[in-house]
Write an enzyme that holds these catalytic residues in place. Structure first.
Site, PDB file in Angstrom:
ATOM      1  N   LYS A   1     -64.524 -51.045 -28.889  1.00  0.00           N
ATOM      2  CA  LYS A   1     -63.512 -50.293 -29.594  1.00  0.00           C
ATOM      3  C   LYS A   1     -64.150 -48.890 -29.565  1.00  0.00           C
ATOM      4  O   LYS A   1     -63.166 -47.674 -29.011  1.00  0.00           O
ATOM      5  CB  LYS A   1     -63.049 -50.539 -30.866  1.00  0.00           C
ATOM      6  CG  LYS A   1     -62.651 -51.934 -31.202  1.00  0.00           C
ATOM      7  CD  LYS A   1     -62.443 -52.382 -32.803  1.00  0.00           C
ATOM      8  CE  LYS A   1     -63.782 -52.232 -33.600  1.00  0.00           C
ATOM      9  NZ  LYS A   1     -64.611 -53.492 -33.124  1.00  0.00           N
TER      10      LYS A   1
ATOM     11  N   GLN B   1     -63.836 -53.589 -37.066  1.00  0.00           N
ATOM     12  CA  GLN B   1     -64.133 -55.008 -37.245  1.00  0.00           C
ATOM     13  C   GLN B   1     -63.007 -55.834 -36.181  1.00  0.00           C
ATOM     14  O   GLN B   1     -62.705 -54.941 -35.474  1.00  0.00           O
ATOM     15  CB  GLN B   1     -64.042 -55.784 -38.417  1.00  0.00           C
ATOM     16  CG  GLN B   1     -65.306 -55.585 -39.271  1.00  0.00           C
ATOM     17  CD  GLN B   1     -65.018 -54.168 -40.194  1.00  0.00           C
ATOM     18  OE1 GLN B   1     -64.106 -53.880 -40.715  1.00  0.00           O
ATOM     19  NE2 GLN B   1     -66.223 -53.556 -39.918  1.00  0.00           N
TER      20      GLN B   1
ATOM     21  N   ARG C   1     -76.323 -61.061 -31.202  1.00  0.00           N
ATOM     22  CA  ARG C   1     -74.827 -61.632 -31.137  1.00  0.00           C
ATOM     23  C   ARG C   1     -74.696 -62.926 -30.586  1.00  0.00           C
ATOM     24  O   ARG C   1     -75.351 -63.298 -29.489  1.00  0.00           O
ATOM     25  CB  ARG C   1     -73.664 -60.941 -30.510  1.00  0.00           C
ATOM     26  CG  ARG C   1     -73.709 -59.428 -31.282  1.00  0.00           C
ATOM     27  CD  ARG C   1     -72.899 -58.410 -30.394  1.00  0.00           C
ATOM     28  NE  ARG C   1     -72.824 -57.136 -31.315  1.00  0.00           N
ATOM     29  CZ  ARG C   1     -72.746 -55.905 -30.342  1.00  0.00           C
ATOM     30  NH1 ARG C   1     -72.463 -55.934 -29.020  1.00  0.00           N
ATOM     31  NH2 ARG C   1     -72.550 -54.701 -31.211  1.00  0.00           N
TER      32      ARG C   1
ATOM     33  N   GLY D   1     -68.049 -50.433 -17.688  1.00  0.00           N
ATOM     34  CA  GLY D   1     -69.315 -50.097 -18.009  1.00  0.00           C
ATOM     35  C   GLY D   1     -69.367 -49.507 -19.271  1.00  0.00           C
ATOM     36  O   GLY D   1     -68.207 -48.873 -19.697  1.00  0.00           O
TER      37      GLY D   1
END
Ligand code: GDP
Ligand code: IMO
Ligand code: MG
Length: 431
Positions: A17, A220, A303, A413
């Site tokens: 984001k 989030q 992650r 990218g």
């Protein structure tokens, strides 16, 4: 007509984001964060220089924007001041372009202590930034708001009351020693407040009066939304479009002409505990993590990685009524022989097509995959559809058809200029 834009996370956060908001902010005069707090970590790479924003709207990196920290956020004043000062030290003027809602709640040092204690009794895998406890205090009507700090006596009383409550909780319930000092917490809070005082205001009123174009930056992701996500393995705010109105104080009608877009990786990641049907616990998952550099921007935790989950992604499309999807990190899949995406789940002989509420179901659901031949060529830095290998195009087309929502942009990218529009003309008409 000038339109506002809402930019959300479509998965379990960290979709990219920050990068997208940063490049889109060139077209907007105000940028708004409205839920969550410093649990967010939004990465932007400009001319090889990396910035990670936690509390400030990412769009603040553009010198022409106004940044708003709206009322739905929980704000750690220590970190807010630190983040503003660190940007100022890097030559980005923030103080005269930032406004902080006087209705926003504070994250206090004792919220972080409670976050750790709660984690020991039932792990969610939080960022330990005090987010859950701060929202607990807010909804339990014990919270302290920015506007409370205008009155030092009132602030002192509230902090004293909170500290007494937390001390009881620590010592009587958790049998833990408790070491916060009332005078120190109060002094530090008031010192920080002095620095931001002139920048606090009724940001709802400000936005209602503002005539420019506004970008609302979700933190989030939809699957971490406290209502629509994988509860209880979620964050404590509405990270989907559901949080917009309460988070900004703006009426739902304000957003009726806005564009709603969300960002999704070309695969899936999540940090912390909770169900993740398409997780790869083998060397493929490891390969995704290494190629995608999948380590948390806030906590540095590795992650969890897996294939794209289209069932979850369609849930995000529906919950947010998305007008468009932005796909990031396709380049991470470049050298896989095979790429997969889940199109449904299987559970006790039944095919599940819609993302379920039930945690037990989600924990046992087996994904039904569609398989794609890998393209095994680089897409990094691609600037047009024509530069994409046929197999990559096929993958994107499948996603678009499955979701019934246009892919509006592809990120190729981490750098600001590594992207291209799928439909530049349609974009110009829409915005
Ligand atoms: P956010 O929380 O949604 O803003 O995402 P994060 O910043 O936590 O994590 C996304 C990571 O992916 C960051 O390190 C970005 O620099 C990186 N990134 C964003 N878009 C791309 C992309 O298209 N390709 C690659 N390889 N990396 C990307
Ligand atoms: P951005 O904005 C990924 C996750 C935590 C944990 C759960 C609850 O960078 O996408 P919390 O500290 O909020 O109480 O933790 O939510 N989480 C995130 N995961 N990206 C984020 O933000 C996250 N913010 C919280 O890992 O599983
Ligand atoms: Mg992040």
């Amino acid at each position: 007509m000038k339109k506002h834009l809402v930019l959300l996370g479509a998965q379990w956060g960290d979709e990219g984001k920050g990068k997208i908001v940063d490049l889109l902010s060139a077209d907007f005069e105000a940028v708004v964060r409205y839920q969550g707090g410093s649990n967010a970590g939004h990465t932007v790479v400009v001319n090889g220089e990396k910035f990670i924003l936690h509390l400030l709207p990412t769009g603040i990196l553009h010198p022409h924007t106004f940044g708003i920290v709206a009322q739905g956020m929980v704000v750690d004043l220590d970190l807010l001041v630190e983040e503003i000062e660190s940007l100022e030290n890097r030559g980005i003027k923030v103080w005269d372009r930032i406004l902080i809602s006087d209705r926003a709640h504070l994250v206090m040092p004792y919220h972080k202590i409670l976050d750790s204690l709660f984690e020991r009794r039932g792990k969610i895998g939080t960022t330990l930034r005090g987010i859950g406890p701060s929202y607990m205090f807010k909804y339990g009507r014990r919270g302290i708001r920015v506007s409370d700090l205008e009155d030092p006596d009132r602030s002192y009383r509230l902090i004293k009351d909170n500290l007494g409550f937390v001390q009881d909780l620590c010592e009587k319930v958790y049998c833990e020693n408790y070491s916060l000092n009332l005078e120190e917490v109060f002094e530090k809070t008031m010192q920080n407040y002095k620095k931001i005082k002139d920048r606090t205001t009724d940001t709802t009123r400000w936005l209602l009066d503002f005539k420019g174009r506004v970008l609302f930056e979700g933190a989030q992701g939809t699957m971490l939304d406290v209502d629509m996500g994988t509860y209880p393995y979620v964050t404590s705010s509405n990270a989907s479009a559901l949080g917009l109105s309460s988070g900004t104080g703006l009426p739902p009608k304000y957003f009726s002409h806005a564009n709603f877009w969300a960002v999704s990786k070309a695969y899936t990641t999540r940090v912390g505990e909770g169900p993740f049907p398409t997780e790869l616990k083998d060397e493929l998952g490891e390969k995704l993590r290494e190629r995608g550099k999948e380590y948390g921007a806030t906590t540095g935790r590795p992650r969890r990685c897996g294939w794209l989950d289209l069932v979850a992604l369609r849930h995000a499309v529906e919950v947010n009524a998305l007008d468009g999807i932005i796909i990031t990190k396709l380049d991470v899949l470049d050298f896989f022989e095979e790429v997969k995406a889940s199109v449904a789940y299987q559970y006790e002989g039944k095919v599940i097509e819609h993302f379920p509420a039930s945690l037990s179901l989600l924990e046992r659901a087996k994904p039904i995959y569609k398989s794609f031949k890998g393209w095994q060529k680089s897409t990094k830095g691609a600037k047009s559809l024509g530069e994409l290998p046929e197999e990559a195009l096929g993958y994107l087309e499948f996603i678009q058809n499955y979701l019934q929502v246009p892919i509006v942009m592809l990120s190729t990218g981490p750098a600001r200029d590594e992207f291209f529009w799928f439909e530049k003309l349609a974009y110009q008409e829409r915005i």
